[in-house]
Design an enzyme around this catalytic site. Structure first.
Site, short mmCIF file in Angstrom:
data_model
loop_
_atom_site.label_atom_id
_atom_site.label_comp_id
_atom_site.label_asym_id
_atom_site.label_seq_id
_atom_site.Cartn_x
_atom_site.Cartn_y
_atom_site.Cartn_z
N THR A 1 0.85 -1.19 0.00
CA THR A 1 0.00 0.00 0.00
C THR A 1 0.89 1.24 0.00
O THR A 1 1.98 1.20 0.57
CB THR A 1 -0.87 -0.01 1.29
OG1 THR A 1 -1.84 -1.02 1.13
CG2 THR A 1 -1.54 1.32 1.56
N ARG B 1 -15.02 -6.15 -0.27
CA ARG B 1 -14.41 -5.73 1.01
C ARG B 1 -13.78 -4.35 0.87
O ARG B 1 -13.09 -4.05 -0.11
CB ARG B 1 -13.35 -6.75 1.42
CG ARG B 1 -12.58 -6.41 2.71
CD ARG B 1 -11.27 -5.70 2.43
NE ARG B 1 -10.40 -5.60 3.60
CZ ARG B 1 -9.28 -4.91 3.63
NH1 ARG B 1 -8.87 -4.26 2.56
NH2 ARG B 1 -8.54 -4.87 4.71
N GLY C 1 -11.30 -1.61 2.87
CA GLY C 1 -10.35 -1.56 3.99
C GLY C 1 -10.36 -0.22 4.70
O GLY C 1 -11.29 0.58 4.59
N THR D 1 -0.73 1.87 6.94
CA THR D 1 -0.69 0.65 6.14
C THR D 1 -0.69 -0.55 7.08
O THR D 1 -0.08 -0.50 8.13
CB THR D 1 0.53 0.61 5.22
OG1 THR D 1 0.64 -0.71 4.66
CG2 THR D 1 1.84 0.94 5.94
N GLY E 1 -6.13 -3.76 7.53
CA GLY E 1 -7.05 -2.64 7.59
C GLY E 1 -8.15 -2.75 8.63
O GLY E 1 -8.54 -1.75 9.23
N1 ASP Z 1 -4.44 -1.29 4.85
C1 ASP Z 1 -4.68 -1.91 3.59
C2 ASP Z 1 -6.03 -2.56 3.64
O1 ASP Z 1 -6.34 -3.23 4.60
C3 ASP Z 1 -3.65 -2.94 3.21
C4 ASP Z 1 -2.21 -2.53 3.35
O2 ASP Z 1 -1.90 -1.53 3.96
O3 ASP Z 1 -1.35 -3.21 2.78
O4 ASP Z 1 -6.74 -2.47 2.67
#
Ligand code: ASP
Length: 349
Positions: free
Chosen positions: A213, A241, A243, A264, A267
């Site tokens: 991310t 879904r 996040g 990040t 989520g």
């Molecule tokens: N936070 C992001 C999510 O859950 C994923 C990530 O940060 O890699 O969509």
């Protein structure tokens, strides 16, 4: 007697209000100073997974993104434009889980989320579940600037982006072999416990070390803070879904009174703890330093629930902070006083 007691209580209340308000001090920032901090995701990032060549590629891309944002700030541009430029570069790179190279959901499709927030006005815009917008962060900006809404999802977000001339692409544009292989490893398996770092299949811990991310926070010469985040979410996530990234206050938040944050990680835990806003509130109401607030949320709130990840932050004084409870986080910052850093692995301080 009653009158005296009332007077004493009034004086005490006044003193306590005064003390509280002096805590919320005006920024101590060098005039015209500016800064940008970015991340490219957190997770089980260990040296054994990333060879020297890959390290170089990640470092170069992070540097390119930092410099793009920094140049805008240096030329007097606003923090919103700086973070947008930095995020665009990482979205266009297949190295990161945003835009091209986004991860796949359980149906084998890519659904992207992005958000942007202006710390001066508390305006915010976000898109969720899009897969035809080349740079989802641009669409988030359009939602913020050109609609009365904060969050648009799916087709509605894409219609709006198209109307405002944002570049649209066929969903095949986002394909990368690497991400599809990540999905194939776990697709259709039962008893999957998704984690940003690792997941369990039939109680066997698979170190998936997926990450990517992207996010950026900047403060411009006028002291205005902006934050933005863009992601493909998590591999094998359920269709539909959404996040933490497009949930304002969870994965993305900015407020000139405190700080800007991009997160990040897993989520769901950042949503449940309203992580980014929680950090800002700890700074505002409890006078916590950025370091203390990040530690509290990542290690005392998200960690115990089972969440993993990290956050980058710039406070109202222009100071940069980051922290993570995962093994590593792609990260870097550049400040107008000449200080800069790019790191990938474990914390160095
Ligand atoms: N936070 C992001 C999510 O859950 C994923 C990530 O940060 O890699 O969509």
């Amino acid at each position: 007697m009653k009158k005296y007691i009332f007077t004493i209580i009034s004086i005490l209340l006044f003193i306590s209000c005064e003390t509280t308000s002096t805590k919320k001090e005006p920024p101590k920032r060098a005039p015209n100073s500016f800064a940008i901090v970015i991340h490219g995701g957190a997770g089980g990032i260990k040296r054994k997974y990333i060879n020297k060549e890959q390290q170089k590629a990640y470092t170069q891309k992070l540097e390119e993104a930092l410099n793009a944002g920094y140049t805008i700030l240096e030329n007097g541009g606003i923090s919103l434009d700086a973070i947008q430029a930095a995020i665009n570069i990482m979205e266009d790179s297949p190295l990161f889980n945003a835009g091209k190279g986004a991860v796949y959901n359980s149906e084998g499709n890519q659904e992207m989320d992005a958000a942007i927030m202006d710390g001066k006005t508390l305006n915010a815009g976000a898109v969720a579940g899009v897969n035809h917008i080349k740079n989802p962060i641009l669409a988030a900006r359009i939602v913020m600037d050109s609609s009365k809404h904060v969050l648009l999802s799916g087709k509605g977000a894409e219609i709006m982006a198209k109307k405002y001339g944002i570049e649209m692409v066929d969903s095949s544009y986002f394909f990368t072999e690497k991400r599809l292989n990540q999905l194939r490893k776990i697709q259709g398996k039962e008893e999957i416990q998704l984690d940003h770092t690792a997941f369990l299949i039939k109680n066997e811990l698979i170190d998936d070390h997926k990450y990517g991310t992207v996010g950026a926070v900047a403060i411009d010469k006028n002291g205005n803070i902006a934050a933005g985040t863009s992601t493909g979410g998590m591999t094998n996530k359920k269709y539909g879904r959404i996040g933490d990234v497009p949930i304002i206050g969870a994965g993305t938040y900015a407020n000139n009174l405190t700080c800007g944050i991009s997160a990040t990680g897993t989520g769901e835990y950042f949503i449940r703890t309203v992580a980014a806003h929680e950090v800002s509130s700890l700074m505002y109401y409890k006078n916590a330093t950025a370091k203390e607030a990040l530690h509290e949320v990542l290690f005392n709130q998200i960690g115990p629930l089972g969440g993993r990840g990290g956050m980058i932050l710039i406070d109202k004084n222009g100071d940069v902070s980051w922290d993570f409870n995962s093994t590593g986080m792609f990260r870097g910052y550049k400040k107008s006083d000449g200080d800069s850093k790019i790191e990938i692995f474990e914390k160095t301080e």
